[in-house]
Design a protein around this motif. Sequence first.
Motif, PDB file in Angstrom:
ATOM      1  N   GLN A 207       0.843  -1.183   0.000  1.00  4.24           N
ATOM      2  CA  GLN A 207       0.000   0.000   0.000  1.00  4.24           C
ATOM      3  C   GLN A 207       0.879   1.233   0.000  1.00  4.24           C
ATOM      4  OE1 GLN A 207      -2.220  -0.634   3.593  1.00  4.24           O
ATOM      5  NE2 GLN A 207      -3.598  -2.124   2.659  1.00  4.24           N
ATOM      6  N   ASP A 208       0.280   2.357  -0.321  1.00  2.07           N
ATOM      7  CA  ASP A 208       1.025   3.608  -0.308  1.00  2.07           C
ATOM      8  C   ASP A 208       1.652   3.810   1.058  1.00  2.07           C
ATOM      9  OD1 ASP A 208       0.228   4.053  -2.875  1.00  2.07           O
ATOM     10  OD2 ASP A 208      -1.428   5.391  -2.363  1.00  2.07           O
ATOM     11  N   GLY A 209       2.966   3.997   1.058  1.00  2.00           N
ATOM     12  CA  GLY A 209       3.673   4.238   2.305  1.00  2.00           C
ATOM     13  C   GLY A 209       4.165   2.985   2.989  1.00  2.00           C
ATOM     14  N   SER A 210       3.668   1.779   2.579  1.00  2.00           N
ATOM     15  CA  SER A 210       4.090   0.546   3.255  1.00  2.00           C
ATOM     16  C   SER A 210       5.417   0.026   2.719  1.00  2.00           C
ATOM     17  CB  SER A 210       3.010  -0.533   3.112  1.00  2.00           C
ATOM     18  OG  SER A 210       2.882  -0.933   1.766  1.00  2.00           O
ATOM     19  N   VAL A 211       5.766   0.415   1.503  1.00  2.00           N
ATOM     20  CA  VAL A 211       7.038   0.003   0.918  1.00  2.00           C
ATOM     21  C   VAL A 211       7.758   1.263   0.470  1.00  2.00           C
ATOM     22  CG1 VAL A 211       8.150  -1.329  -0.893  1.00  2.00           C
ATOM     23  CG2 VAL A 211       6.044  -2.196   0.154  1.00  2.00           C
ATOM     24  N   SER A 212       8.870   1.563   1.120  1.00  2.00           N
ATOM     25  CA  SER A 212       9.594   2.792   0.819  1.00  2.00           C
ATOM     26  C   SER A 212      10.420   2.629  -0.450  1.00  2.00           C
ATOM     27  CB  SER A 212      10.509   3.164   1.979  1.00  2.00           C
ATOM     28  OG  SER A 212      11.613   2.279   2.040  1.00  2.00           O
ATOM     29  N   PRO A 213      10.733   3.740  -1.130  1.00  2.00           N
ATOM     30  CA  PRO A 213      11.604   3.639  -2.311  1.00  2.00           C
ATOM     31  C   PRO A 213      12.941   2.984  -2.008  1.00  2.00           C
ATOM     32  CG  PRO A 213      10.579   5.807  -2.179  1.00  2.00           C
ATOM     33  CD  PRO A 213      10.264   5.100  -0.885  1.00  2.00           C
ATOM     34  N   ASP A 214      13.458   3.192  -0.791  1.00  2.00           N
ATOM     35  CA  ASP A 214      14.727   2.562  -0.409  1.00  2.00           C
ATOM     36  C   ASP A 214      14.606   1.043  -0.424  1.00  2.00           C
ATOM     37  OD1 ASP A 214      17.405   2.328   0.928  1.00  2.00           O
ATOM     38  OD2 ASP A 214      16.162   1.606   2.574  1.00  2.00           O
ATOM     39  N   TRP A 215      13.510   0.517   0.146  1.00  2.00           N
ATOM     40  CA  TRP A 215      13.311  -0.931   0.171  1.00  2.00           C
ATOM     41  C   TRP A 215      13.182  -1.478  -1.241  1.00  2.00           C
ATOM     42  CZ3 TRP A 215       9.054  -1.492   4.514  1.00  2.00           C
ATOM     43  CH2 TRP A 215       9.596  -1.046   5.717  1.00  2.00           C
ATOM     44  N   THR A 216      12.408  -0.782  -2.081  1.00  2.00           N
ATOM     45  CA  THR A 216      12.219  -1.239  -3.452  1.00  2.00           C
ATOM     46  C   THR A 216      13.547  -1.274  -4.201  1.00  2.00           C
ATOM     47  OG1 THR A 216       9.992  -0.293  -3.465  1.00  2.00           O
ATOM     48  CG2 THR A 216      10.991  -0.790  -5.603  1.00  2.00           C
ATOM     49  N   HIS A 217      14.371  -0.244  -4.003  1.00  2.00           N
ATOM     50  CA  HIS A 217      15.667  -0.202  -4.675  1.00  2.00           C
ATOM     51  C   HIS A 217      16.560  -1.335  -4.200  1.00  2.00           C
ATOM     52  CE1 HIS A 217      19.212   1.592  -6.591  1.00  2.00           C
ATOM     53  NE2 HIS A 217      19.854   1.318  -5.469  1.00  2.00           N
ATOM     54  N   ARG A 218      16.609  -1.564  -2.897  1.00  2.00           N
ATOM     55  CA  ARG A 218      17.462  -2.621  -2.360  1.00  2.00           C
ATOM     56  C   ARG A 218      17.030  -3.985  -2.878  1.00  2.00           C
ATOM     57  NH1 ARG A 218      17.639  -1.461   4.016  1.00  2.00           N
ATOM     58  NH2 ARG A 218      18.960  -3.297   3.986  1.00  2.00           N
ATOM     59  N   ALA A 219      15.711  -4.190  -2.987  1.00  2.00           N
ATOM     60  CA  ALA A 219      15.201  -5.475  -3.454  1.00  2.00           C
ATOM     61  C   ALA A 219      15.535  -5.711  -4.923  1.00  2.00           C
ATOM     62  CB  ALA A 219      13.695  -5.542  -3.244  1.00  2.00           C
ATOM     63  N   SER A 220      15.352  -4.684  -5.740  1.00  2.00           N
ATOM     64  CA  SER A 220      15.518  -4.861  -7.183  1.00  2.00           C
ATOM     65  C   SER A 220      16.978  -4.884  -7.621  1.00  2.00           C
ATOM     66  CB  SER A 220      14.771  -3.752  -7.931  1.00  2.00           C
ATOM     67  OG  SER A 220      15.302  -2.478  -7.600  1.00  2.00           O
TER      68      SER A 220
END
Length: 343
Positions: free
Chosen positions: A41-54
């Motif tokens: 949901q909006d705010g539940s996954v930060s851009p930092d987390w998404t970057h680290r995952a990808s």
Amino acid sequence: MSMWPVYTGTEQPHDGVSRLPDPPPWRAFDGGPALPLPPPQDGSVSPDWTHRASTYRATQESVDLVNAALVLRRPLLITGPPGCGKSSLSYAVARELKLGPVLRWNITSRSTLQEGLYQYDPMARLYTASKRAGRKRPEEAGDADHAGDAIEDHLRLGPLGTALLPYERPRVLLIDEIDKSDLDLPNDLLNVLEEGQYEIPELVRAARHTPTARLMVSGSEDSAVVDRGRVRCRAFPFIVLTSNGEREFPPAFLRRCVPLRLRRPEPDHLEAIVRAHLGDLDGETKQMIATFLERSSMGELATDQLLNAIYLSRVPGLAAESREALAADLMAHLGPSAEFHDF
């Protein structure tokens, strides 16, 4: 259909977790009713987390041991030097297998098992009850008067407690820097990790007159129903415990985990990591990687130091001599008293 590997270490999300074989008979859990995974949901996954995952680049060893932990329904204990990607692995697994937002429990020397399972604020409840009891005009009382007075209004599940709810698919839980905990915490975790369940004594005592309670969960504003104060998982969570190797763990704790030792990346792997984060490698970037590898052979360095140095080197207007000086400062060897933060 092949059941191995479920996690492949690629960048493409997929539904491969549905191919997981049945758990070993000694690791089968039957909690219920089954809960769907929470969607991002909006705010539940930060851009930092998404970057680290990808941008995480897995080795074949890490892919194999992640799959071993998933199939065996066991926690994955990752040990390695700072900056080698220990915590990022959990985000990569959650992203690829579409397992929802990562739950995170950051360990300190004061962390306790109860903190990981749930938090209860009896003083806030006492204050609410005393405030209601102090009303002088009974006609003012109503249904709204009892809002906030129930025990469930002062309980919230922690990261571990939330991960053990009966989700139909495993939640991902990162227990970060377990080696910084009090000496008793690994032993305190044994029964919960083995049984996949726990009790909330405050709700067990109240179960005779209040059999169910709706509690807030960790990491979001969602809630879940707990029956008679007991929580039992359905799909054992994918639990990642990270350690910088600063202490030894009890044998009873170690045998319940799948161990993964991450090492310094080889040159080709390091180049792949840099490329994933910062794009194509030019001549200056390749030279900085070579310098980093040379310096890391003489003392401890973390991969994020290299990434920071390369990123700064690409800032427009920064003179060459300044770039070299900054790179030298940023890639200084880490001393024993340095603060380590896993990238």
